[in-house]
Design a protein around this motif. Structure first.
Motif, PDB file in Angstrom:
ATOM      1  N   THR A  31       0.796  -1.383  -0.006  1.00 35.77           N
ATOM      2  CA  THR A  31      -0.049  -0.035  -0.013  1.00 35.77           C
ATOM      3  C   THR A  31       0.857   1.203  -0.140  1.00 35.77           C
ATOM      4  OG1 THR A  31      -0.045  -0.194   2.397  1.00 35.77           O
ATOM      5  CG2 THR A  31      -2.012  -1.061   1.063  1.00 35.77           C
ATOM      6  N   ALA A  32       1.809   1.229   0.485  1.00 40.12           N
ATOM      7  CA  ALA A  32       2.877   2.310   0.511  1.00 40.12           C
ATOM      8  C   ALA A  32       3.987   2.054  -0.541  1.00 40.12           C
ATOM      9  CB  ALA A  32       3.615   2.230   1.909  1.00 40.12           C
ATOM     10  N   TYR A  33       3.613   1.369  -1.425  1.00 38.73           N
ATOM     11  CA  TYR A  33       4.866   1.245  -2.597  1.00 38.73           C
ATOM     12  C   TYR A  33       4.179   1.966  -3.902  1.00 38.73           C
ATOM     13  CZ  TYR A  33       9.362  -0.719  -4.168  1.00 38.73           C
ATOM     14  OH  TYR A  33      10.450  -0.418  -4.572  1.00 38.73           O
ATOM     15  N   TRP A  34       5.106   1.745  -4.911  1.00 36.91           N
ATOM     16  CA  TRP A  34       4.781   2.260  -6.376  1.00 36.91           C
ATOM     17  C   TRP A  34       4.577   3.767  -6.329  1.00 36.91           C
ATOM     18  CZ3 TRP A  34       6.695  -1.508  -8.671  1.00 36.91           C
ATOM     19  CH2 TRP A  34       6.418  -2.514  -8.213  1.00 36.91           C
ATOM     20  N   ARG A  35       5.263   4.461  -5.596  1.00 37.08           N
ATOM     21  CA  ARG A  35       5.064   5.913  -5.392  1.00 37.08           C
ATOM     22  C   ARG A  35       5.632   6.747  -6.464  1.00 37.08           C
ATOM     23  NH1 ARG A  35       8.033   5.900   0.124  1.00 37.08           N
ATOM     24  NH2 ARG A  35       9.370   4.931  -1.280  1.00 37.08           N
ATOM     25  N   ASP A  36       7.045   6.126  -7.004  1.00 35.47           N
ATOM     26  CA  ASP A  36       7.715   7.042  -7.928  1.00 35.47           C
ATOM     27  C   ASP A  36       8.564   5.857  -8.941  1.00 35.47           C
ATOM     28  OD1 ASP A  36       9.989   6.325  -6.253  1.00 35.47           O
ATOM     29  OD2 ASP A  36       9.680   8.514  -5.241  1.00 35.47           O
ATOM     30  N   ALA A  37       9.338   6.576  -9.827  1.00 38.70           N
ATOM     31  CA  ALA A  37      10.095   5.538 -10.626  1.00 38.70           C
ATOM     32  C   ALA A  37      11.420   5.003  -9.942  1.00 38.70           C
ATOM     33  CB  ALA A  37      10.784   6.643 -11.807  1.00 38.70           C
ATOM     34  N   GLN A  38      11.696   5.680  -8.665  1.00 40.33           N
ATOM     35  CA  GLN A  38      12.790   5.017  -7.973  1.00 40.33           C
ATOM     36  C   GLN A  38      12.205   3.738  -7.192  1.00 40.33           C
ATOM     37  OE1 GLN A  38      16.055   5.607  -7.603  1.00 40.33           O
ATOM     38  NE2 GLN A  38      16.139   3.710  -6.871  1.00 40.33           N
TER      39      GLN A  38
END
Length: 541
Positions: A31-38
């Motif tokens: 749920t806290a992941y896949w925020r940005d390219a990094q």
């Protein structure tokens, strides 16, 4: 996460750094992941971390007639090699779980990367292509060892994981080929910086277009799809469209830290930084590595190195002298194997002479010492003198350009198309690099038929790629494993000592059994079949 059920239900664990040689350093929730390219790059690094491992790379030699592993090291490959294993064997169980873990990590990435907001499309395609390559490689490994396997390209719900059946090998193979073709244009070509043959830093260790093509060629070759294998190889030979590859000038230097990422490397397993291995302590003499020598070459491997005139040691006119068996041999022999009388520089800079005959003084490395090589030989390739506390950061090469040349030569010969031009591109080029000078070894003979050329090419492949983990795949795909893996494991010829010997005086280290067709596929591991009755079992198990 060795078990398929646990693999499917475990929480995601992802890396926090871009470098491919670093271990997992923190965990994330979905749920806290896949925020940005990094985040996507870190997820990809997690996939790379589960590409392969040194226990397989070196242990696979012990599965073949190239090497013998004393004891239960390398996940008990000795039991597999001698036919004395069952579905609970450590290597059989570990391989299944390991590669399904790889597949899960790749599926997590491909399922979720679209959640990253405003991500550069070219970067997204490249990351996805690299994950698809790693997933395809994992499926290739699974089908090679087990045949039919559970097949899925998204993370499975728990109930489905308990009931999924195995998909036919041929269907999985078609998926692998389609993936390796589909991702090519999204992968970069190898990027050299300057004229030193080194990759640009940003691409070191990454999957390239050349790797996808070379792996496709390898799998076609393993399936005896000769034209497809030749076509793939032709995309990399004297053709820079898909990458710039060529042979290094010196054979021994390929396998050194100083020459990592050289122009011959197409794909390698990354080490360095926080990720090292100490496997050389298992294959070097105990006076060098300070441990028992348990992964050692066989006499059969030694015997397959040709003479400088290109003839096998049993061929008329070879010049082989059984009393001086290491003279005038293929130069790659000395770069790969230590024998009685070899010299090697240890970690302190001292030149040691390795003595293996019984009764030698000192006796530490001789066959009559309990901790020494039981065959009287030691592997030298991949010895890393730069290792601190024996922990090596040297990358392990999975595919190199020399293999592409050998695959091309084999495919062209099986198609009945081996000629002087193809020979010069492939076998001659490898032998010239190895420092053969006799025309008998380097020049094409138009009188050689397909069968003799097959013997020459297979022998060349064994010498060039020894201790690179490929021999077991070759003897299985050639369907000669039931011949070569039923021979005794032999060591050096001795004239004294209480050894079990064959009629010619060579030490017999172990007797092996390989049953056809049973042992051409590994069994479904016991734990997996206990958890899921729909998996069935392979023939004979």
């Amino acid at each position: 996460m060795k078990k398929l059920l646990l693999i499917i239900t475990c929480s995601v664990s992802l890396l926090a750094c871009r470098k491919l040689d670093q271990p997992i350093t923190r965990e994330f929730t979905e749920t806290a992941y896949w925020r940005d390219a990094q985040d996507a790059l870190d997820a990809l690094t997690s996939c790379y971390e589960h590409f392969s491992k040194d226990d397989y790379y070196f242990g696979d030699e012990g599965l073949s007639d190239n090497a013998y592993v004393s004891g239960t090291g390398f996940l008990n490959v000795t039991a597999v090699a001698n036919g004395g294993y069952d579905p609970s064997n450590g290597r059989v169980t570990d391989t299944w779980g390991y590669y399904f873990t790889t597949i899960r990590r790749c599926n997590l990435l491909t399922d979720n990367i679209d959640k990253v907001p405003a991500m550069d499309e070219a970067l997204k395609r490249r990351i996805t292509a690299e994950a698809r390559f790693l997933r395809a490689y994992a499926y290739f490994q699974l089908t090679n060892w087990y045949g039919d396997v559970p097949f899925f390209t998204s993370v499975l719900p728990i109930e489905e994981s308990r009931s999924i059946s195995r998909t036919g090998k041929s269907e999985v193979m078609q998926f692998i080929f389609s993936e390796l073709t589909a991702i090519r244009n999204d992968l970069p070509v190898n990027n050299y910086s300057g004229g030193d043959g080194q990759y640009a830093d940003k691409d070191k260790g990454r999957i390239t277009r050349g790797a996808a093509i070379a792996l496709s060629a390898r799998i076609h070759l393993y399936n005896s799809e000769w034209q497809a294998a030749a076509d793939d190889c032709a995309l990399l030979i004297n053709n820079t469209t898909n990458g710039s590859y060529e042979l290094m000038g010196d054979y021994a230097s390929i396998f050194t830290v100083a020459n990592e990422y050289n122009r011959e490397v197409i794909l390698d397993l990354q080490y360095g930084g926080g990720k090292t291995n100490d496997k050389q302590r298992s294959f070097m003499p105990q006076t060098i590595a300070q441990l028992r020598s348990v992964l050692v070459p066989t006499q059969d491997l030694v015997d397959d190195y040709v003479m400088l005139n290109g003839k096998g040691i049993r061929e008329a006119g070879s010049g082989y002298d059984e009393n001086n068996p290491y003279q005038n041999r293929d130069p790659r022999f000395e770069a790969t194997i230590l024998h009685h009388g070899s010299t090697v520089t240890d970690f302190n800079g001292t030149v040691q002479t390795i003595l293996t005959q019984p009764g030698s003084n000192p006796a530490t490395n001789s066959v009559d010492d309990q901790g020494a090589s039981p065959t009287g030989y030691y592997f030298y390739k991949y010895y890393d003198r730069t290792a601190t506390n024996y922990q090596s950061g040297l990358n392990l090469i999975m595919i190199r350009y020399a293999d592409v040349l050998l695959m091309y030569a084999e495919a062209k010969n099986e198609l009945g198309q081996m000629d002087a031009a193809t020979w010069n591109q492939t076998i001659r080029a490898l032998r010239i690099r190895a420092k053969f000078t006799d025309a008998g070894a380097t020049e094409f003979n138009a009188g050689w038929g397909q069968a003799l050329l097959r013997t020459i090419i297979r022998r060349e492949r064994r010498a060039e790629l020894a201790f690179e983990g490929l021999r077991i795949y070759d003897v299985r795909r050639w369907k000669i494993a039931d011949q070569v893996l039923t021979r005794p494991v032999r060591g050096i010829r001795v004239s004294s000592g209480a050894f079990n010997k064959d009629p010619n005086g060579y030490i017999i280290v172990e007797n092996r059994t390989f049953t056809n067709p049973k042992h051409y596929l590994w069994p479904v591991p016991t734990f997996e079949s206990d958890q899921n009755k729909n998996l069935g079992q392979n023939q004979g198990w």
